[in-house]
Design an enzyme around this catalytic site. Structure first.
Site, mmCIF file in Angstrom:
data_model
loop_
_atom_site.group_PDB
_atom_site.id
_atom_site.type_symbol
_atom_site.label_atom_id
_atom_site.label_comp_id
_atom_site.label_asym_id
_atom_site.label_seq_id
_atom_site.Cartn_x
_atom_site.Cartn_y
_atom_site.Cartn_z
ATOM 1 C CB CYS A 195 -0.919 0.000 1.220
ATOM 2 S SG CYS A 195 -2.113 -1.342 1.183
HETATM 3 N N1 NAD Z 1 -2.741 -5.938 2.015
HETATM 4 C C1 NAD Z 1 -3.226 -4.892 2.665
HETATM 5 O O1 NAD Z 1 -2.894 -4.686 3.835
HETATM 6 C C2 NAD Z 1 -4.206 -3.923 2.012
HETATM 7 C C3 NAD Z 1 -4.841 -2.969 2.822
HETATM 8 C C4 NAD Z 1 -5.769 -2.105 2.278
HETATM 9 C C5 NAD Z 1 -6.019 -2.150 0.912
HETATM 10 N N2 NAD Z 1 -5.380 -3.052 0.117
HETATM 11 C C6 NAD Z 1 -5.731 -3.056 -1.297
HETATM 12 O O2 NAD Z 1 -6.554 -4.181 -1.572
HETATM 13 C C7 NAD Z 1 -6.288 -4.685 -2.879
HETATM 14 C C8 NAD Z 1 -5.900 -6.144 -2.805
HETATM 15 O O3 NAD Z 1 -4.704 -6.261 -2.049
HETATM 16 P P1 NAD Z 1 -4.223 -7.609 -1.383
HETATM 17 O O4 NAD Z 1 -3.151 -7.239 -0.438
HETATM 18 O O5 NAD Z 1 -5.394 -8.399 -0.903
HETATM 19 O O6 NAD Z 1 -3.604 -8.351 -2.661
HETATM 20 P P2 NAD Z 1 -3.190 -9.898 -2.785
HETATM 21 O O7 NAD Z 1 -2.180 -9.977 -3.869
HETATM 22 O O8 NAD Z 1 -2.913 -10.459 -1.433
HETATM 23 O O9 NAD Z 1 -4.531 -10.599 -3.266
HETATM 24 C C9 NAD Z 1 -5.103 -10.420 -4.508
HETATM 25 C C10 NAD Z 1 -5.738 -11.738 -4.923
HETATM 26 O O10 NAD Z 1 -6.401 -11.510 -6.163
HETATM 27 C C11 NAD Z 1 -6.143 -12.591 -7.013
HETATM 28 N N3 NAD Z 1 -6.325 -12.098 -8.359
HETATM 29 C C12 NAD Z 1 -5.467 -11.412 -9.146
HETATM 30 N N4 NAD Z 1 -6.048 -11.099 -10.314
HETATM 31 C C13 NAD Z 1 -7.307 -11.580 -10.265
HETATM 32 C C14 NAD Z 1 -8.396 -11.571 -11.163
HETATM 33 N N5 NAD Z 1 -8.302 -10.975 -12.369
HETATM 34 N N6 NAD Z 1 -9.521 -12.176 -10.776
HETATM 35 C C15 NAD Z 1 -9.614 -12.769 -9.564
HETATM 36 N N7 NAD Z 1 -8.621 -12.806 -8.661
HETATM 37 C C16 NAD Z 1 -7.482 -12.225 -9.025
HETATM 38 C C17 NAD Z 1 -4.749 -13.059 -6.680
HETATM 39 O O11 NAD Z 1 -4.554 -14.417 -7.042
HETATM 40 C C18 NAD Z 1 -4.743 -12.868 -5.148
HETATM 41 O O12 NAD Z 1 -5.196 -14.017 -4.481
HETATM 42 C C19 NAD Z 1 -5.216 -3.769 -3.454
HETATM 43 O O13 NAD Z 1 -5.824 -2.758 -4.179
HETATM 44 C C20 NAD Z 1 -4.556 -3.197 -2.223
HETATM 45 O O14 NAD Z 1 -3.944 -1.951 -2.490
HETATM 46 C C21 NAD Z 1 -4.489 -3.954 0.640
#
Ligand code: NAD
Length: 428
Positions: free
Chosen positions: A260
């Protein structure tokens, strides 16, 4: 009620489990068949999410996972939690959102609610996502289906942070979209905060992350300045935080990490250009924070120099490779910058991280994939010329480190209060 959650990562998985615990039936969708298989077998692949919690919801029939996106038809609401990284040139990469929209659109039914949770620039939901959904479905947002934005606020590794207790912001494309989305989140989250629009909710998430990035940059800059003046930044921050108003503590470190804070501010920088606006605070904070690994390397060089050694040829251990304490997430970790910079200067580098026994393959650090964590014992740790504390996991025994390591470069104040030898610990 049955909902679908797309993207079962650090955000989507805990959210799915929270809805399931609240009595909602959740279909988790992901493109990664290994994750789907693991979850259906009741196994979590994220260290701080317990497998028992997954097993419980799978056994109760409230949670299942699939790679079959046509099944969004079964859901009354679809929540999208896919990644939003930056491209090589630091421009936003919203292709995961757009591709998800394209995949979902042909299966979209009238009356479905679609909510985007991924962090992104203002306008993504109402412009980019809306366009692909409408084009692929022949339905209209606000008229035939509802569309909303609700940013995730995750604090991975913080045992006191529970999805249900973190207030949830929600913005809708229309008042009806907002009403539907608020009603959905009220099922699983204690406090839901309605906002005037998707754009305002998108902008709020960016403010929260930019706030962190800028304040971390500020203490990182003060760390360097105060060090030159012989003042300990940690003592100063800890003293300042006794002020009961008008101050909140941020701590220095070896640079930003995670999915992030190093990334999201640049989503705004890019979008602001469309409006002829500059984002000087964001750029400056980025500049200061990205210079931190180099600063740590210079401090390490000075520490080695005090022992008549050079970086070149020295054995250096990076302690803590995850981007923050007590998690197994190594995305964007400054630890990799340290490994790369030190290796470039001729050091023989290794790492130790209790949560990362072996470095997994990834787009960012493919050259380190397969490297194993160094064993934690006197002989192994004592063989290094210097140990750099990059991330201070709770489970690491810093008393042992003080006894075993010849030279310690501490970026996290982890050695505070430990019995050490004069000149053994260098702050960085
Ligand atoms: N990790 C954090 O602490 C956090 C906190 C707040 C916001 N976010 C935001 O949330 C969003 C997701 O982050 P995350 O950390 O969960 O990412 P992540 O990489 O842990 O998870 C994303 C998941 O989506 C899947 N994926 C990718 N492309 C896909 C598609 N086309 N269709 C279906 N699934 C798909 C991946 O296989 C993975 O399992 C981002 O925008 C991030 O900025 C993350």
């Amino acid at each position: 009620m049955k909902i679908a959650i797309i993207g079962l990562g650090y955000v989507g998985l805990p959210l799915s489990l929270q809805f399931a615990r609240s009595g909602v039936t959740v279909l988790g969708l992901d493109i990664d068949p290994a994750k789907v298989k693991s979850l259906n077998a009741g196994r979590s692949f994220i260290r701080h999410i317990r497998s028992a919690g997954v097993r419980e919801q799978v056994a109760a029939g409230r949670f299942s996972a699939s790679t079959d996106f046509a099944r969004v038809r079964e859901a009354e609401a679809v929540i999208i939690c896919v990644p939003t990284p930056l491209k090589q040139n630091r421009e936003p990469d919203i292709s995961y959102i757009v591709n998800t929209g394209k995949t979902v659109a042909p299966h979209l039914k009238k009356g479905t609610l679609i909510v985007l949770e991924s962090t992104t620039y203002p306008g993504t939901t109402e412009e980019d996502l809306r366009e692909v959904l409408e084009k692929g479905s022949d339905l209209r947002a606000g008229r035939d289906f509802h569309l909303a934005y609700s940013p995730e606020r995750e604090d991975p590794g913080n045992p006191d942070s529970r999805v249900a207790d973190i207030p949830k912001l929600v913005g809708g494309c229309t008042p009806a979209c907002l009403k539907r989305a608020v009603a959905l989140y009220r099922k699983a989250v204690k406090t839901v905060v309605p906002m005037s629009s998707c754009r305002a909710a998108e902008a709020t998430k960016l403010l929260e992350n930019i706030f962190r990035s800028v304040n971390i940059a500020l203490v990182n800059e003060l760390k360097v300045v105060y060090d030159a003046m012989g003042i300990d930044i940690w003592e100063v921050v800890n003293a300042a935080k006794t002020k009961p108003f008008g101050f909140m503590p941020f701590y220095p470190g070896p640079g930003l990490g995670g999915h992030c804070i190093p990334i999201d501010p640049f989503y705004l920088t890019w979008k602001a250009r469309e409006f002829g606006q500059n984002t000087r605070f964001i750029e400056l904070a980025g500049e200061i924070n990205t210079a931190m690994p180099q600063y740590v390397v210079e401090r390490t060089a000075a520490a080695l120099n005090s022992r008549q050694k050079s970086v070149s040829g020295s054995k250096i251990l990076v302690l803590g490779l995850a981007y923050k304490a007590n998690v197994d997430d190594d995305r964007e970790s400054p630890g990799y910058h340290l490994l790369n910079l030190l290796k470039k200067r001729g050091a023989k580098v290794a790492y130790h991280d209790p949560f990362i026994p072996v470095i997994r393959p990834s787009r960012e650090h493919s050259c380190w994939a397969g490297t194993k964590s160094t064993a934690w014992n006197r002989r192994a740790i004592g063989s290094f010329d210097a140990v750099i504390i990059c991330t201070a996991h709770r489970t690491v025994n810093y008393r042992q480190l003080a006894r075993w390591a010849r030279l310690i470069v501490d970026t996290r104040n982890a050695m505070a209060g430990m019995k050490t030898q004069p000149g053994q610990v260098w702050m960085a």
